[in-house]
Each structure stands twice: as C-alpha cells, then as structure tokens.
Design a protein around this motif. Sequence first.
Motif, short mmCIF file in Angstrom:
data_model
loop_
_atom_site.label_atom_id
_atom_site.label_comp_id
_atom_site.label_asym_id
_atom_site.label_seq_id
_atom_site.Cartn_x
_atom_site.Cartn_y
_atom_site.Cartn_z
N GLN A 167 0.82 -1.21 0.00
CA GLN A 167 0.00 0.00 0.00
C GLN A 167 0.86 1.27 0.00
O GLN A 167 1.96 1.29 0.55
CB GLN A 167 -0.94 0.00 1.20
CG GLN A 167 -1.95 -1.14 1.15
CD GLN A 167 -2.86 -1.04 -0.07
OE1 GLN A 167 -3.75 -0.20 -0.12
NE2 GLN A 167 -2.64 -1.91 -1.05
N PRO A 168 0.36 2.34 -0.64
CA PRO A 168 1.17 3.56 -0.83
C PRO A 168 1.69 4.16 0.47
O PRO A 168 2.78 4.72 0.50
CB PRO A 168 0.20 4.52 -1.52
CG PRO A 168 -0.81 3.64 -2.18
CD PRO A 168 -0.96 2.44 -1.28
N SER A 169 0.91 4.07 1.55
CA SER A 169 1.33 4.67 2.82
C SER A 169 2.13 3.73 3.70
O SER A 169 2.55 4.10 4.79
CB SER A 169 0.09 5.14 3.59
OG SER A 169 -0.78 4.04 3.85
N GLY A 170 2.36 2.50 3.23
CA GLY A 170 3.05 1.51 4.02
C GLY A 170 4.56 1.52 3.81
O GLY A 170 5.09 2.34 3.06
N PRO A 171 5.25 0.59 4.45
CA PRO A 171 6.71 0.57 4.39
C PRO A 171 7.28 0.02 3.09
O PRO A 171 8.48 0.15 2.84
CB PRO A 171 7.09 -0.34 5.57
CG PRO A 171 5.90 -1.24 5.73
CD PRO A 171 4.70 -0.41 5.39
N ALA A 172 6.46 -0.61 2.26
CA ALA A 172 6.94 -1.22 1.02
C ALA A 172 5.91 -1.01 -0.08
O ALA A 172 5.16 -1.91 -0.44
CB ALA A 172 7.21 -2.72 1.23
N PRO A 173 5.85 0.20 -0.65
CA PRO A 173 4.83 0.49 -1.67
C PRO A 173 4.96 -0.41 -2.89
O PRO A 173 6.07 -0.68 -3.35
CB PRO A 173 5.12 1.96 -2.04
CG PRO A 173 5.91 2.51 -0.90
CD PRO A 173 6.71 1.37 -0.38
N GLY A 174 3.82 -0.85 -3.41
CA GLY A 174 3.81 -1.72 -4.57
C GLY A 174 3.40 -0.98 -5.83
O GLY A 174 3.12 0.22 -5.81
N ILE A 175 3.34 -1.72 -6.92
CA ILE A 175 3.05 -1.13 -8.22
C ILE A 175 1.55 -0.90 -8.42
O ILE A 175 1.13 0.13 -8.94
CB ILE A 175 3.57 -2.05 -9.35
CG1 ILE A 175 5.09 -2.25 -9.21
CG2 ILE A 175 3.23 -1.48 -10.72
CD1 ILE A 175 5.90 -1.02 -9.42
N ALA A 176 0.72 -1.87 -8.03
CA ALA A 176 -0.73 -1.80 -8.26
C ALA A 176 -1.48 -2.04 -6.97
O ALA A 176 -2.18 -3.06 -6.82
CB ALA A 176 -1.14 -2.80 -9.33
N PRO A 177 -1.38 -1.13 -6.00
CA PRO A 177 -1.92 -1.38 -4.66
C PRO A 177 -3.44 -1.50 -4.58
O PRO A 177 -3.96 -2.05 -3.61
CB PRO A 177 -1.42 -0.18 -3.86
CG PRO A 177 -1.20 0.89 -4.88
CD PRO A 177 -0.71 0.18 -6.10
N LYS A 178 -4.15 -0.99 -5.58
CA LYS A 178 -5.61 -1.04 -5.52
C LYS A 178 -6.21 -2.18 -6.33
O LYS A 178 -7.43 -2.35 -6.38
CB LYS A 178 -6.20 0.29 -6.01
CG LYS A 178 -5.74 1.50 -5.18
CD LYS A 178 -6.03 1.32 -3.70
CE LYS A 178 -5.57 2.53 -2.90
NZ LYS A 178 -5.76 2.35 -1.43
N ALA A 179 -5.35 -2.98 -6.95
CA ALA A 179 -5.84 -4.16 -7.66
C ALA A 179 -6.19 -5.25 -6.65
O ALA A 179 -5.77 -5.21 -5.49
CB ALA A 179 -4.79 -4.66 -8.64
N LYS A 180 -6.97 -6.22 -7.09
CA LYS A 180 -7.29 -7.37 -6.25
C LYS A 180 -6.16 -8.38 -6.35
O LYS A 180 -5.60 -8.60 -7.43
CB LYS A 180 -8.60 -8.01 -6.72
CG LYS A 180 -9.01 -9.24 -5.93
CD LYS A 180 -10.32 -9.82 -6.48
CE LYS A 180 -10.71 -11.08 -5.70
NZ LYS A 180 -11.98 -11.66 -6.23
N GLY A 181 -5.83 -9.01 -5.23
CA GLY A 181 -4.72 -9.96 -5.22
C GLY A 181 -5.12 -11.32 -4.70
O GLY A 181 -5.96 -11.45 -3.81
N ILE A 182 -4.51 -12.35 -5.29
CA ILE A 182 -4.69 -13.72 -4.82
C ILE A 182 -3.30 -14.34 -4.65
O ILE A 182 -2.50 -14.35 -5.60
CB ILE A 182 -5.49 -14.58 -5.82
CG1 ILE A 182 -6.87 -14.00 -6.05
CG2 ILE A 182 -5.61 -16.01 -5.32
CD1 ILE A 182 -7.64 -14.71 -7.15
N VAL A 183 -3.02 -14.81 -3.47
CA VAL A 183 -1.76 -15.51 -3.20
C VAL A 183 -2.01 -17.00 -3.36
O VAL A 183 -2.92 -17.56 -2.76
CB VAL A 183 -1.25 -15.21 -1.77
CG1 VAL A 183 -0.04 -16.07 -1.44
CG2 VAL A 183 -0.93 -13.73 -1.62
N VAL A 184 -1.19 -17.64 -4.21
CA VAL A 184 -1.31 -19.08 -4.44
C VAL A 184 0.03 -19.71 -4.05
O VAL A 184 0.97 -19.73 -4.83
CB VAL A 184 -1.63 -19.39 -5.91
CG1 VAL A 184 -1.94 -20.87 -6.09
CG2 VAL A 184 -2.80 -18.55 -6.41
N PRO A 185 0.15 -20.23 -2.81
CA PRO A 185 1.43 -20.77 -2.35
C PRO A 185 1.75 -22.11 -3.01
O PRO A 185 1.16 -23.13 -2.69
CB PRO A 185 1.23 -20.94 -0.84
CG PRO A 185 -0.04 -20.23 -0.50
CD PRO A 185 -0.87 -20.27 -1.75
#
Length: 292
Positions: free
Chosen positions: A74-92
């Motif tokens: 997230q933009p205000s967090g310690p590690a900003p990402g490229i597409a913070p408002k997109a939906k994400g799915i983690v598949v381990p």
Amino acid sequence: MSTDPRSNLAGLAALQAETLGSPDVCVAVLDGPVDLAHPAFRGANVTALEMPVSSDEAADRTHGTHVTSLVFGQPSGPAPGIAPKAKGIVVPVHNFRPETTAPAGNPPDLAKGIRDAIAAGAHVITMHGGALSPDAGMLDALAKALARAAERNVLVVVAAEGDGNEHFHVPTAASTVLAVAAEDAEGKLLDFGMWGPTYRDSGIVAPGEGLIGAAPGGGTVAQSGATFAAAMVAGVAALLLSVQIARGKQVDARAVRTALLQSATPLSMAQSERGKGVLRGRIDVAAALKLI
C-alpha cells in the motif's frame, strides 16, 4: 543498491497518476506463503488460497511476502507496490525452507496453481519455477495449464531466472507467456538470468536489483532477481488493464502483453550479445500506455 521498486521504472509515475489499479483487475502471485499481516498489506485487497504448503509453519515466508508486496504494497506503508488497488490472490506453490532459497514447487504444483488462479478470476499471474527437463510427462500438466490461461485471456508473467546460461525452459519458453529478465540500475543484465532464442519474441527486461519489499514480521528487505522484476511487470500489466476499464474498454490481457512487447526499447548490441539476443528489449511503461 537498494531502492523503491518504482523509482527505476521510467514512466510508471505518470501511469500511477492515472490509476493505482482497479479492484476489478485480479493478479495472482504463485510463490511461497505470505505474511499478509504485514503492515505493507494493511488495506490491501489480497487473499490467499489454501494449498498444501499453506499450513506448513516451517515454510519460509520471506520470498513470497517480498514478491507480493512489490505488487500490492500500500502507498502509505513501508513497502509500496506497483498496483496497490488491484485485487490480489496468493497461491502458495513453493515450499521455501529457511536453510535454502531453492523452491520445492514442481511443474504439477505450478500447473495446479495456474488452474486455481484462473478459477479464482485472475487476469494476470506472476510466477517462477518450472523445469529444464524435456520429460513430456513432467511438463504435460504445466503445458496444458498454460494453454488454458491463453484460452481464457489470462496473462502469465514468468521470471526468466537460472544460471546465466542458454536454456529451453518451461514455462519461460511458452509462446503465450511474458518472460521477464532482470537488470541492475545501470542497465546491465543480471548474471543469474536465463537466456535463449525461444524467449526472443516473448519477453522483456525490467529492473530487478536491490528491490525493497516487505519482510515477514513487519520489516523490509532488499532482494534481486528476475522473480522480483516479473512481479513489477505483473503490477504494470494490472495498471494497464485498469486503464482499459477506466476508458470503457473490455479487459484484454492479450492486448496488454502485445503492448508491452511492441513498446519495449531494444537493447544495445553489447546487451543483446550478453543475453544472446534475449527478449524484445527493456520495458517502456509510457510507450506501452500509448498502445492501450
């Protein structure tokens, strides 16, 4: 050299001024387990699918957490990402162990991860791993999963990582994926990439050295490699898909892949020789946006 993952990606700031991603665009991260309690993901729309490695408390979450934050931090967090408002799915799909960085994922695991990501609604999948083996039995399920992704118009972004030599690697060599090699801040291809003529028309080069991302437990860490470069490219793809939606167009991952490939800046002769004609060229975010 460690840096914000966005700072070496020319044209990204202008694209992010137009969109930080749409919740209607879904990116799946096929990697190791992720510490979703990390502050970088506070407010992010990211969930994890249950896979065999999910319940393994001994599995190292460093790699998966870092890769996921490069897309969704997230933009205000310690590690900003490229597409913070997109939906994400983690598949381990990779069971990293603390004593090694080698993933335990194999082609059948990756194939299942791709199928599950498609079923969960992914428009973009970022992943690494696979096999150099020509063993058709080992790779058949993975090839079929990649074919399904292509049929469903899902963009699979694959890290071209290896031992610095030329290889025929699946899924990197598949004609429908977007392969991503990594370079340092000076534009030099990283030594642990993977090259080959089969990737020449299906991949690009992106920054991949010293990228800061989230670390399990709340901190940050800098890591280098094609896996991290691929995650950033997947994030850019998510932004371009979000632009399509904002402009009243249909979500078309195939068109985004074409735009990224056609807009890539050709590498210099020396760089091309280093990569044996590797890939189409360096990612050009601004030029890709013009083609959407």
